[in-house]
Motif scaffolding. Structure first.
Motif, short mmCIF file in Angstrom:
data_model
loop_
_atom_site.label_atom_id
_atom_site.label_comp_id
_atom_site.label_asym_id
_atom_site.label_seq_id
_atom_site.Cartn_x
_atom_site.Cartn_y
_atom_site.Cartn_z
N UNK B 30 4.44 0.31 -13.01
CA UNK B 30 5.60 -0.25 -12.33
C UNK B 30 5.42 -0.32 -10.81
N UNK B 31 4.23 0.01 -10.33
CA UNK B 31 3.99 0.15 -8.90
C UNK B 31 4.53 -0.99 -8.04
N UNK B 32 4.08 -2.23 -8.27
CA UNK B 32 4.53 -3.32 -7.39
C UNK B 32 6.05 -3.50 -7.39
N UNK B 33 6.66 -3.40 -8.56
CA UNK B 33 8.12 -3.54 -8.64
C UNK B 33 8.81 -2.40 -7.91
N UNK B 34 8.33 -1.20 -8.16
CA UNK B 34 8.91 0.01 -7.56
C UNK B 34 8.81 -0.05 -6.04
N UNK B 35 7.61 -0.42 -5.56
CA UNK B 35 7.39 -0.49 -4.11
C UNK B 35 8.24 -1.62 -3.50
N UNK B 36 8.33 -2.74 -4.21
CA UNK B 36 9.13 -3.86 -3.71
C UNK B 36 10.60 -3.47 -3.54
N UNK B 37 11.12 -2.75 -4.54
CA UNK B 37 12.52 -2.32 -4.45
C UNK B 37 12.73 -1.33 -3.30
N UNK B 38 11.77 -0.42 -3.14
CA UNK B 38 11.90 0.56 -2.06
C UNK B 38 11.74 -0.10 -0.70
N UNK B 39 10.92 -1.14 -0.62
CA UNK B 39 10.78 -1.86 0.65
C UNK B 39 12.12 -2.52 1.01
N UNK B 40 12.76 -3.12 0.01
CA UNK B 40 14.06 -3.76 0.26
C UNK B 40 15.10 -2.72 0.69
N UNK B 41 15.12 -1.58 -0.01
CA UNK B 41 16.07 -0.52 0.33
C UNK B 41 15.78 0.03 1.73
N UNK B 42 14.50 0.27 1.99
CA UNK B 42 14.09 0.80 3.30
C UNK B 42 14.47 -0.13 4.43
N UNK B 62 0.39 -9.18 -0.22
CA UNK B 62 -0.38 -9.41 -1.46
C UNK B 62 -1.56 -8.45 -1.53
N UNK B 63 -2.17 -8.21 -0.37
CA UNK B 63 -3.36 -7.35 -0.34
C UNK B 63 -3.00 -5.92 -0.75
N UNK B 64 -1.87 -5.39 -0.24
CA UNK B 64 -1.52 -4.01 -0.62
C UNK B 64 -1.10 -3.94 -2.08
N UNK B 65 -0.41 -4.99 -2.55
CA UNK B 65 -0.01 -4.99 -3.97
C UNK B 65 -1.25 -5.00 -4.87
N UNK B 66 -2.26 -5.75 -4.44
CA UNK B 66 -3.48 -5.86 -5.26
C UNK B 66 -4.31 -4.57 -5.19
N UNK B 70 0.88 1.21 -5.34
CA UNK B 70 1.93 2.21 -5.13
C UNK B 70 2.18 2.50 -3.65
N UNK B 71 1.47 1.79 -2.76
CA UNK B 71 1.61 2.08 -1.34
C UNK B 71 2.65 1.18 -0.69
N UNK B 72 3.50 1.80 0.10
CA UNK B 72 4.54 1.06 0.82
C UNK B 72 4.18 1.07 2.30
#
Lengths: 192, 215
Positions: B30-42, B62-66, B70-72
């Motif tokens: 779930x990494x990309x989804x989880x990180x995306x949601x936390x980026x929006x919240x942050x 895209x590079x960090x997602x690839x 799990x890195x934000x």
């Protein structure tokens, strides 16, 4: 008659248990806070280039290196580094201090006579140190044979195993601690 | 028929291992989804710029997602002419694993009814996520307060000391990712669980003598 008296005593026993539970939780939090405060104190903010932890971590590296050396004669320890077919550095938290602190705080805070705590505390700590040295040795071989697994085993698997082990060791220690203080004497007094 | 306590503990351990492994094993998962949601919240919680003129933003590329799903990335942009710097927050160890650990414990606890598990899960997740949010601000504050290359906020030595101690004790310690959800689960099962036998065992793992009131 006895049953009625028993029923009357139950709420008191429950209250006593709750009070002991609260006291345990507060004492546990207090001891853990002090120990974590000492362990995690940022001496570098006050101009210290080295703190007591450096020597401690070097000793941990020597201990782990000595155990590894039994199977890996090429292993060399230099300060906090372990060199061999894979290089490891023992840094803050590699000593599983968090788990040790949680365990020590739990035993010290448990409402039992102090004299009964020394041996379980010592044996429990020895078990945790042995498990952590096993962890460091296993990480060396994971690094040698499956370096792509290193991060997951290091940061995810072993911390979970150590926390679970600390819990098991604590529960095992409880068998060797005397009955909670007050449950017998004060409990009898309260019910009398 | 009451099942034995040992059987319940075995059921708890087996259930925990199954649920936790199911959530945590897929390394990308779930990494990309989880990180995306936390980026929006942050980004919703962060101020656009600080008094010091430093701008802050969580920027998932895209590079960090690839490469590091799990890195934000937190991008800190100081006033010109200084170049922006980026710091990576590992959301897997900072937030996902503690959550997965708690979900696994709450789901696997053998209680009288499934409703009890759901209640512990919902109450616990509310507390845990709030706590994790607060804890995850510690590395950010530490980084912005002088530990990183850009001193974006001014902190007194006492505040820096307190932040460092809290960060090292509660965030950087790897065992805390599991110890914190475990403590929360323990407290909630004691407070909200209905299963008297299992709950009593959590209350008093050691058999205790009853007060001799009946004598």
């Amino acid at each position: 008659m006895e049953n009625a008296e028993q029923r009357a005593g139950e709420p008191q026993a429950l209250r006593l248990t709750q009070r002991l539970g609260l006291r345990f939780a507060l004492t546990y939090g207090g001891i853990a806070s002090v120990l974590f405060g000492i362990y995690a104190f940022p001496f570098e903010l006050f101009g210290a280039e080295r703190d007591w932890l450096t020597g401690y971590l070097a000793a941990y590296a020597r201990l782990s290196g000595a155990v590894l050396g039994l199977a890996e004669p090429s292993v060399v320890v230099d300060g906090t580094y372990i060199y061999g077919r894979f290089a490891l550095q023992i840094v803050r938290n590699c000593d599983a201090a968090d788990v040790n602190i949680l365990f020590v705080s739990a035993v010290l805070a448990f409402p039992a006579p102090r004299r009964t705590k020394a041996l379980p505390l010592l044996l429990g700590l020895l078990a945790l140190v042995a498990a952590n040295v096993t962890r460091i040795c296993s990480l060396y071989y994971v690094g040698v044979y499956r370096p792509d697994w290193f991060r997951a085993v290091h940061e995810e698997v072993w911390p979970l195993l150590l926390v679970a082990l600390a819990l098991v060791v604590f529960l095992a220690c409880l068998k060797h601690l005397d009955s909670p203080e007050g449950l017998t004497s004060r409990g009898a007094g309260a019910a009398a | 028929m009451n099942r034995g306590l040992h059987e319940r503990w075995r059921e708890l351990v087996f259930g925990f291992v199954c649920v936790f492994a199911g959530l945590a094993l897929p390394s990308r998962g779930l990494g990309p989804l989880y990180v995306g949601l936390h980026a929006a919240l942050g980004n919703a919680l962060l101020p656009a710029s600080l008094d010091s003129g430093v701008a802050l933003a969580f920027q998932v590329t895209e590079a960090t997602v690839r490469d590091q799903p799990w890195s934000l990335p937190l991008v800190v942009t100081p006033p010109l002419p200084r170049a922006p710097v980026s710091a990576l927050l590992d959301m897997r160890t900072l937030a996902f694993l503690p959550t997965a650990c708690f979900v696994a414990l709450a789901a696997a606890t053998p209680l009288a009814s499934r409703w009890q598990n759901v209640r512990i899960l919902l109450v616990g997740l509310g507390i845990l996520e709030t706590l994790l949010l607060l804890l995850n601000t510690l590395p950010v504050l530490t980084f912005l307060g002088g530990a990183g290359p850009v001193a974006a906020i001014e902190l007194s030595v006492a505040t820096q000391t307190a932040l460092q101690v809290l960060y090292r004790a509660l965030v950087a310690s790897p065992g805390m990712a599991y110890a914190i959800p475990f403590f929360l689960w323990w407290v909630l099962v004691r407070k909200l669980g209905d299963d008297s036998e299992f709950r009593t065992n959590l209350r008093n793992p050691k058999p205790e003598p009853l007060p001799n009131a009946a004598k």
